[in-house]
Every structure is written in C-alpha cells, then in structure tokens.
Design a protein around this motif. Sequence first.
Motif, mmCIF file in Angstrom:
data_model
loop_
_atom_site.group_PDB
_atom_site.id
_atom_site.type_symbol
_atom_site.label_atom_id
_atom_site.label_comp_id
_atom_site.label_asym_id
_atom_site.label_seq_id
_atom_site.Cartn_x
_atom_site.Cartn_y
_atom_site.Cartn_z
ATOM 1 N N ALA A 165 0.831 -1.210 0.000
ATOM 2 C CA ALA A 165 0.000 0.000 0.000
ATOM 3 C C ALA A 165 0.865 1.260 0.000
ATOM 4 C CB ALA A 165 -0.929 0.004 1.206
ATOM 5 N N ARG A 166 2.039 1.182 0.611
ATOM 6 C CA ARG A 166 2.945 2.336 0.635
ATOM 7 C C ARG A 166 3.796 2.414 -0.630
ATOM 8 N NH1 ARG A 166 4.967 0.973 6.215
ATOM 9 N NH2 ARG A 166 7.001 1.194 5.281
ATOM 10 N N GLY A 167 3.643 1.416 -1.526
ATOM 11 C CA GLY A 167 4.325 1.483 -2.815
ATOM 12 C C GLY A 167 5.608 0.689 -2.908
ATOM 13 N N TYR A 168 5.920 -0.136 -1.940
ATOM 14 C CA TYR A 168 7.144 -0.926 -2.008
ATOM 15 C C TYR A 168 6.930 -2.179 -2.843
ATOM 16 C CZ TYR A 168 8.996 2.166 1.511
ATOM 17 O OH TYR A 168 9.425 3.281 2.168
ATOM 18 N N GLY A 169 8.011 -2.661 -3.457
ATOM 19 C CA GLY A 169 7.941 -3.787 -4.369
ATOM 20 C C GLY A 169 8.148 -5.138 -3.692
ATOM 21 N N ALA A 170 8.084 -6.181 -4.508
ATOM 22 C CA ALA A 170 8.156 -7.562 -4.022
ATOM 23 C C ALA A 170 9.475 -7.853 -3.302
ATOM 24 C CB ALA A 170 7.962 -8.527 -5.182
ATOM 25 N N ARG A 171 10.569 -7.351 -3.830
ATOM 26 C CA ARG A 171 11.871 -7.609 -3.204
ATOM 27 C C ARG A 171 11.943 -6.985 -1.811
ATOM 28 N NH1 ARG A 171 14.872 -5.110 -6.500
ATOM 29 N NH2 ARG A 171 15.655 -3.496 -5.140
ATOM 30 N N ARG A 172 11.417 -5.790 -1.671
ATOM 31 C CA ARG A 172 11.425 -5.114 -0.367
ATOM 32 C C ARG A 172 10.514 -5.838 0.625
ATOM 33 N NH1 ARG A 172 12.572 0.354 0.902
ATOM 34 N NH2 ARG A 172 12.471 0.548 3.141
ATOM 35 N N VAL A 173 9.374 -6.333 0.138
ATOM 36 C CA VAL A 173 8.462 -7.103 0.988
ATOM 37 C C VAL A 173 9.177 -8.349 1.499
ATOM 38 C CG1 VAL A 173 6.349 -8.490 1.000
ATOM 39 C CG2 VAL A 173 6.343 -6.232 -0.061
ATOM 40 N N ASN A 174 9.824 -9.063 0.600
ATOM 41 C CA ASN A 174 10.535 -10.294 0.982
ATOM 42 C C ASN A 174 11.654 -10.005 1.978
ATOM 43 O OD1 ASN A 174 11.023 -13.120 0.828
ATOM 44 N ND2 ASN A 174 12.735 -12.711 -0.556
ATOM 45 N N GLU A 175 12.413 -8.946 1.758
ATOM 46 C CA GLU A 175 13.509 -8.596 2.666
ATOM 47 C C GLU A 175 12.988 -8.239 4.057
ATOM 48 O OE1 GLU A 175 15.544 -5.406 0.731
ATOM 49 O OE2 GLU A 175 16.426 -6.712 -0.786
ATOM 50 N N THR A 176 11.874 -7.522 4.108
ATOM 51 C CA THR A 176 11.296 -7.138 5.396
ATOM 52 C C THR A 176 10.785 -8.359 6.148
ATOM 53 O OG1 THR A 176 10.679 -4.982 4.509
ATOM 54 C CG2 THR A 176 9.547 -5.697 6.501
ATOM 55 N N LEU A 177 10.129 -9.259 5.440
ATOM 56 C CA LEU A 177 9.626 -10.474 6.085
ATOM 57 C C LEU A 177 10.779 -11.358 6.572
ATOM 58 C CD1 LEU A 177 6.608 -11.401 3.773
ATOM 59 C CD2 LEU A 177 6.588 -10.151 5.944
ATOM 60 N N ARG A 178 11.864 -11.397 5.821
ATOM 61 C CA ARG A 178 13.034 -12.163 6.260
ATOM 62 C C ARG A 178 13.633 -11.536 7.520
ATOM 63 N NH1 ARG A 178 16.619 -11.839 2.089
ATOM 64 N NH2 ARG A 178 15.754 -13.682 1.107
ATOM 65 N N ALA A 179 13.731 -10.224 7.539
ATOM 66 C CA ALA A 179 14.280 -9.520 8.704
ATOM 67 C C ALA A 179 13.408 -9.720 9.932
ATOM 68 C CB ALA A 179 14.431 -8.032 8.403
ATOM 69 N N ASP A 180 12.112 -9.936 9.725
ATOM 70 C CA ASP A 180 11.196 -10.163 10.843
ATOM 71 C C ASP A 180 11.190 -11.614 11.307
ATOM 72 O OD1 ASP A 180 10.549 -7.512 10.874
ATOM 73 O OD2 ASP A 180 8.644 -7.733 9.833
ATOM 74 N N GLY A 181 12.077 -12.434 10.748
ATOM 75 C CA GLY A 181 12.243 -13.801 11.223
ATOM 76 C C GLY A 181 11.265 -14.812 10.666
#
Length: 192
Positions: free
Chosen positions: A90-106
């Motif tokens: 919703a904030r405009g971030y792409g698939a790679r950023r989503v994946n990186e954030t989810l990985r960082a969240d464990g």
Amino acid sequence: MPDGDATRRRTRRTPKPLDRRRMNDLALHYVARFMTSSGKLEAYLKRKLRERGWEGEEGPDIAGLVARFAEKGYVDDEAYARMKATGLLARGYGARRVNETLRADGLDEEVRAHNVPADSEAREALLAYVRRRKFGPFAAPVRDKGPEAAHKAREKQLAAILRAGHSFEHARRAVEAPTIAELEEWVEEARD
C-alpha cells in the motif's frame, strides 16, 4: 540553603534477573501490545535475557515459549506476514522489499513465498509509489534544463524505484511512460 539530598540524582534500580515466570510475563506483555512474528518475539526475549540475565538452575527455553505462544494463537506468522506485506504494498514498495522485510522479521521461506505479491499487486504498488514520489509521467518536466538534466533525473528516479524493491523492467516502464493514462492502462492489463 538547599538540602543536599534533594539534588541527588535518583539511582536506577537494576531489574531482577529473569526466571520462567518473568520470561513468560515479558512475552505475554509483548504480544499483547504488538502484532509480531515468532522470530521477532524470540529476538526480543533473547535481548531481554542478555540485558537482565537468568536466575535458576535450568536454562531458559525461549524456543519452547515461542512455540507455546504460537500454539495458543498469540503469535501467528501467516497473519503477521499478510499484514506486513499488505502495508508495504500500500505504501508502494515492491516484491523484493516485501521479501527482505519479512526475512528480517524472522519469517521462514515458506511463509515469505506464500506472501509474495502477484504481478498485478506489484504494478499497483509501483503506481502508488511513482504517484507519491512524482516520478515518471507525474514528474514536472525538466526539458527546459536540457537533455542531460532529463537523463540525470531519469536515472535518479530509476535508482529510487529499484531501492523500493521493484524490478528493473517495472521501474523502466514507469519512468519512461509518456502519460499517466498509459501507465494506468499498463497496471490495468495485469488485473485482467
């Protein structure tokens, strides 16, 4: 004359070392305040353990505590991943950023793979991003400053879109779109 005791600074009391009950209370308080993932809860408890130490004969069972909270439904990695991915898109971030954030969240690979945005969602996120940042057809024209300035602005826009986690193909398409209508049509194509 001021009292010497009144100006003395308060000394901070050192927190008690953790035991099973205190560790459980900390975890319960954390999940009551925040929607979290198993990985983030485990990292929080490990940090608290480093800060406060452990009191007791047998060592702490952080993994067991996290698993017990997941069984009870206090921690739901799938729901957390959906919520986080939806918010980032919703904030405009792409698939790679989503994946990186989810990985960082464990979150593990299976949960991350299940929450990868579809092409239509990625395009919608890109449209939201370029609209918000005023890139591509939303940007003010820089033709008056010469072709070199236009090229430099285009390169900066591409770099920013790539840092936001979008693919190069999508970034190029958004920056080179001649009109807003054509960009919106490209986004609509993916929905069909």
